[in-house]
Scaffold this motif. Structure first.
Motif, short mmCIF file in Angstrom:
data_model
loop_
_atom_site.label_atom_id
_atom_site.label_comp_id
_atom_site.label_asym_id
_atom_site.label_seq_id
_atom_site.Cartn_x
_atom_site.Cartn_y
_atom_site.Cartn_z
N GLU A 80 0.81 -1.23 0.00
CA GLU A 80 0.00 0.00 0.00
C GLU A 80 0.84 1.27 0.00
N MET A 81 2.14 1.13 0.13
CA MET A 81 2.98 2.33 0.28
C MET A 81 3.28 3.06 -1.02
N PHE A 82 3.00 2.39 -2.14
CA PHE A 82 3.37 3.00 -3.42
C PHE A 82 2.13 3.52 -4.15
N ASN A 83 2.35 4.59 -4.95
CA ASN A 83 1.24 5.13 -5.75
C ASN A 83 1.13 4.31 -7.03
N ILE A 84 0.41 3.22 -6.94
CA ILE A 84 0.33 2.29 -8.07
C ILE A 84 -0.59 2.83 -9.18
N LYS A 85 -0.08 2.74 -10.41
CA LYS A 85 -0.90 3.12 -11.58
C LYS A 85 -1.16 1.85 -12.41
N LYS A 86 -2.17 1.93 -13.26
CA LYS A 86 -2.60 0.76 -14.02
C LYS A 86 -1.50 0.13 -14.88
N SER A 87 -0.65 0.98 -15.42
CA SER A 87 0.40 0.46 -16.32
C SER A 87 1.63 -0.05 -15.57
N ASP A 88 1.64 0.07 -14.24
CA ASP A 88 2.81 -0.37 -13.46
C ASP A 88 2.84 -1.89 -13.33
N MET A 89 4.05 -2.41 -13.08
CA MET A 89 4.20 -3.85 -12.80
C MET A 89 4.73 -3.95 -11.37
N LEU A 90 4.16 -4.86 -10.60
CA LEU A 90 4.64 -5.05 -9.22
C LEU A 90 5.03 -6.51 -9.04
N THR A 91 6.30 -6.72 -8.76
CA THR A 91 6.84 -8.08 -8.69
C THR A 91 7.34 -8.41 -7.29
N ILE A 92 6.95 -9.60 -6.83
CA ILE A 92 7.44 -10.07 -5.52
C ILE A 92 8.20 -11.38 -5.72
N HIS A 93 9.04 -11.72 -4.76
CA HIS A 93 9.80 -12.96 -4.86
C HIS A 93 9.00 -14.14 -4.35
N GLN A 94 9.03 -15.23 -5.09
CA GLN A 94 8.39 -16.47 -4.65
C GLN A 94 8.97 -16.90 -3.31
N GLU A 95 10.29 -16.68 -3.13
CA GLU A 95 10.98 -17.19 -1.94
C GLU A 95 10.62 -16.41 -0.66
N SER A 96 10.07 -15.22 -0.81
CA SER A 96 9.87 -14.39 0.39
C SER A 96 8.41 -14.16 0.74
#
Ligand code: DX5
Ligand code: ZN
Length: 227
Positions: A80-96
């Protein structure tokens, strides 16, 4: 974008003593598609990079989409800390992530494109039951955390395998490659099937070399890889 290959500039590699010059030069690169933000928490990956106050500050002043790469333990804590826009990509690690599928659903709800990153030693099997729900896979060719590390060549085979898996299943997710991506590694990365190149200290932010010059070298390397 150059010949269908997306280019993402790794912002942790800017010259922090002269960010204005770097951002001005970045804005002149027509082929640039994303700003890549590496968030490191000192737990999942050593060291620390930029927090939301720095990233949102950059973000509020530019229009280029963001390519967030969260190398943090339990990433849902900071979605929730980032100002996410529709064209953005948000990637998380499988390991974490302790509940990967749930976290991916949350990212989708925020409106961003959904990505999963794999560290070099993680096998592709972990993607089996989520592969249809994601837009991006980041394959790391260095261990998460630091710029300027050595390329781990075994990952080339992994890019190739993932590309085959994608084609066999008629899927459209993008394959992004992150870590030591530069004119000498790009030909093999591209011919193995990468769609997105993360350009950091070895490819784009090079002392004594202009970004325009670096981009020309990168384009030449992409041409080589596509042959
Ligand atoms: C590595 C980061 C990369 C890094 C790549 O942990 O995820 O984004 O900046 O740039 P190089 O390897 O060229 O310094
Ligand atoms: Zn990254």
């Amino acid at each position: 974008m150059y010949k269908n290959i997306y280019l993402s500039a790794s912002i942790m590699c800017v010259n922090w003593l002269d960010t204005a010059t770097d951002f001005k030069n970045l804005s002149k690169i027509n082929e640039l598609d994303y700003y890549h933000y590496d968030v490191v928490d000192g737990i999942f990956a050593p060291d620390f990079t930029m927090g939301s106050s720095i990233i949102n500050n950059i973000n509020n002043n530019i229009s280029i989409p963001s390519d967030y790469h969260l190398m943090v333990d339990e990433p849902k804590r900071i979605f929730e800390m980032f100002n996410i826009k529709k064209s953005d990509m948000l990637t998380i690690h499988q390991e974490s992530s302790r509940n990967l599928h749930r976290d991916l659903v949350s990212i989708r709800k925020l409106g961003a494109k959904v990505g999963v990153a794999l560290s070099p030693s993680t096998t592709l099997d972990v993607l089996e039951y989520i592969i249809e729900d994601i837009d991006l896979v980041i394959l790391m060719t260095v261990n998460p955390g630091f710029k300027g590390q050595k390329f781990i060549p075994q990952v080339l085979n992994k890019i190739n395998k993932l590309n085959i898996m994608k084609k066999n299943n008629n899927l459209t997710f993008k394959i992004s490659v992150d870590g030591n991506v530069n004119e000498s590694t790009i030909p093999e990365i591209v011919s193995a099937g990468a769609d997105v190149l993360v350009l950091g200290s070895s490819g784009l932010f090079i002392e004594d070399k202009s970004m325009i010059e670096s981009i020309e070298k990168i384009k030449f390397a992409i041409d080589k890889g596509l042959k």
